[in-house]
Design a protein around this motif. Structure first.
Motif, mmCIF file in Angstrom:
data_model
loop_
_atom_site.group_PDB
_atom_site.id
_atom_site.type_symbol
_atom_site.label_atom_id
_atom_site.label_comp_id
_atom_site.label_asym_id
_atom_site.label_seq_id
_atom_site.Cartn_x
_atom_site.Cartn_y
_atom_site.Cartn_z
ATOM 1 N N TRP A 8 98.119 38.761 42.523
ATOM 2 C CA TRP A 8 97.135 39.083 41.490
ATOM 3 C C TRP A 8 97.715 39.943 40.388
ATOM 4 O O TRP A 8 97.307 39.843 39.236
ATOM 5 C CB TRP A 8 95.892 39.726 42.102
ATOM 6 C CG TRP A 8 95.079 38.703 42.823
ATOM 7 C CD1 TRP A 8 95.004 38.532 44.173
ATOM 8 C CD2 TRP A 8 94.282 37.669 42.241
ATOM 9 N NE1 TRP A 8 94.197 37.456 44.478
ATOM 10 C CE2 TRP A 8 93.739 36.909 43.300
ATOM 11 C CE3 TRP A 8 93.967 37.303 40.941
ATOM 12 C CZ2 TRP A 8 92.897 35.820 43.089
ATOM 13 C CZ3 TRP A 8 93.140 36.217 40.737
ATOM 14 C CH2 TRP A 8 92.613 35.489 41.798
ATOM 15 N N LYS A 9 98.677 40.818 40.712
ATOM 16 C CA LYS A 9 99.277 41.630 39.637
ATOM 17 C C LYS A 9 100.068 40.750 38.671
ATOM 18 O O LYS A 9 100.146 41.043 37.489
ATOM 19 C CB LYS A 9 100.134 42.763 40.190
ATOM 20 C CG LYS A 9 101.382 42.360 40.918
ATOM 21 C CD LYS A 9 102.110 43.587 41.438
ATOM 22 C CE LYS A 9 103.230 43.222 42.358
ATOM 23 N NZ LYS A 9 103.829 44.395 42.982
ATOM 24 N N TRP A 10 100.615 39.656 39.157
ATOM 25 C CA TRP A 10 101.361 38.740 38.284
ATOM 26 C C TRP A 10 100.395 37.906 37.454
ATOM 27 O O TRP A 10 100.671 37.601 36.295
ATOM 28 C CB TRP A 10 102.326 37.887 39.097
ATOM 29 C CG TRP A 10 103.220 38.766 39.922
ATOM 30 C CD1 TRP A 10 103.247 38.865 41.280
ATOM 31 C CD2 TRP A 10 104.162 39.727 39.440
ATOM 32 N NE1 TRP A 10 104.153 39.821 41.662
ATOM 33 C CE2 TRP A 10 104.737 40.375 40.554
ATOM 34 C CE3 TRP A 10 104.578 40.122 38.168
ATOM 35 C CZ2 TRP A 10 105.702 41.364 40.451
ATOM 36 C CZ3 TRP A 10 105.546 41.108 38.052
ATOM 37 C CH2 TRP A 10 106.095 41.715 39.187
ATOM 38 N N TYR A 11 99.258 37.545 38.035
ATOM 39 C CA TYR A 11 98.214 36.908 37.242
ATOM 40 C C TYR A 11 97.739 37.889 36.167
ATOM 41 O O TYR A 11 97.416 37.492 35.047
ATOM 42 C CB TYR A 11 97.033 36.478 38.109
ATOM 43 C CG TYR A 11 97.332 35.347 39.071
ATOM 44 C CD1 TYR A 11 98.246 34.346 38.770
ATOM 45 C CD2 TYR A 11 96.674 35.274 40.295
ATOM 46 C CE1 TYR A 11 98.502 33.308 39.660
ATOM 47 C CE2 TYR A 11 96.914 34.245 41.184
ATOM 48 C CZ TYR A 11 97.831 33.265 40.871
ATOM 49 O OH TYR A 11 98.078 32.252 41.739
ATOM 50 N N GLY A 12 97.696 39.167 36.516
ATOM 51 C CA GLY A 12 97.325 40.210 35.554
ATOM 52 C C GLY A 12 98.295 40.266 34.388
ATOM 53 O O GLY A 12 97.894 40.471 33.239
ATOM 54 N N LEU A 13 99.595 40.086 34.675
ATOM 55 C CA LEU A 13 100.593 40.042 33.600
ATOM 56 C C LEU A 13 100.316 38.859 32.678
ATOM 57 O O LEU A 13 100.398 38.977 31.454
ATOM 58 C CB LEU A 13 102.008 39.962 34.179
ATOM 59 C CG LEU A 13 103.142 39.808 33.173
ATOM 60 C CD1 LEU A 13 103.171 40.958 32.172
ATOM 61 C CD2 LEU A 13 104.488 39.684 33.907
ATOM 62 N N ALA A 14 99.973 37.716 33.255
ATOM 63 C CA ALA A 14 99.641 36.544 32.433
ATOM 64 C C ALA A 14 98.420 36.839 31.557
ATOM 65 O O ALA A 14 98.396 36.490 30.371
ATOM 66 C CB ALA A 14 99.378 35.329 33.326
ATOM 67 N N ILE A 15 97.430 37.516 32.106
ATOM 68 C CA ILE A 15 96.235 37.872 31.336
ATOM 69 C C ILE A 15 96.594 38.843 30.213
ATOM 70 O O ILE A 15 96.071 38.743 29.098
ATOM 71 C CB ILE A 15 95.141 38.445 32.266
ATOM 72 C CG1 ILE A 15 94.605 37.325 33.160
ATOM 73 C CG2 ILE A 15 94.020 39.109 31.473
ATOM 74 C CD1 ILE A 15 93.735 37.795 34.304
ATOM 75 N N LEU A 16 97.512 39.779 30.477
ATOM 76 C CA LEU A 16 97.978 40.702 29.442
ATOM 77 C C LEU A 16 98.640 39.938 28.296
ATOM 78 O O LEU A 16 98.400 40.225 27.117
ATOM 79 C CB LEU A 16 98.938 41.738 30.027
ATOM 80 C CG LEU A 16 99.547 42.729 29.032
ATOM 81 C CD1 LEU A 16 98.460 43.594 28.402
ATOM 82 C CD2 LEU A 16 100.599 43.591 29.727
ATOM 83 N N VAL A 17 99.470 38.955 28.621
ATOM 84 C CA VAL A 17 100.117 38.124 27.592
ATOM 85 C C VAL A 17 99.049 37.400 26.771
ATOM 86 O O VAL A 17 99.114 37.381 25.541
ATOM 87 C CB VAL A 17 101.110 37.116 28.221
ATOM 88 C CG1 VAL A 17 101.568 36.074 27.200
ATOM 89 C CG2 VAL A 17 102.303 37.841 28.818
#
Length: 171
Positions: A8-17
């Motif tokens: 989920w933290k990596w999905y969070g990075l995608a959302i940040l992008v």
């Protein structure tokens, strides 16, 4: 499919992008006049441009079908990336960052393509009168992520190759 908590933290990075991409595009669209550069240095400027095609405006004059075609491709790629990220081992952070960057960039441009009918580009780099095609934060994230995946393909040995090598030594 059960998604690992750590992904989920990596999905969070995608959302940040996605967020940075959309905020920057909104700001540029609201602030700039189409086609008028805001010169930052002698090799770099911001210029609001609309790309109806794919990378480097490929098929931009194709009559409109490309909007849905490239949107479909980006949608399928995004789903594949979400599933791929869920299956990657947690220890493979480099790959997870790379996939998150590509995913965020793909969704950022997909949103533009579906909602606006074009992708907002605004970052322009040039040398004298030689211009690189305009791009945006999503494009940058995709390129960095793809570059990381290429580097990863050279630096991490594949499990199958290791098992073949160890089997060869036993013979």
């Amino acid at each position: 499919m059960m998604v690992k908590t750590s992904v989920w933290k990596w999905y969070g990075l995608a959302i940040l992008v996605i967020a940075l991409d959309q905020i920057s595009k909104h700001w540029v669209s609201a602030t700039f006049t189409y086609g008028q550069p805001w010169v930052i240095t002698d090799f770099f400027n911001f210029t609001l441009l609309h790309n109806k095609g794919a990378a480097f405006s490929f098929l931009s004059d194709a009559g409109g079908w490309q909007r849905w075609f490239f949107g479909l491709i980006a949608g399928v790629v995004s789903v594949v990336l979400v599933v791929w990220m869920a299956r990657v081992e947690t220890a493979q952070r480099w790959m997870l960052v790379a996939l998150a960057l590509v995913l965020g960039g793909a969704i950022g441009n997909l949103y533009d393509r579906v909602v606006l009918g074009y992708v907002v580009d605004f970052i322009v780099v040039h040398y004298q009168h030689h211009y690189w095609p305009a791009f945006n934060i999503a494009d940058s994230a995709i390129c960095v992520g793809a570059g990381m995946l290429i580097v990863d393909s050279f630096r991490s040995p594949k499990k199958d190759e290791l098992s073949v090598q160890s089997n060869d030594k036993q013979i």
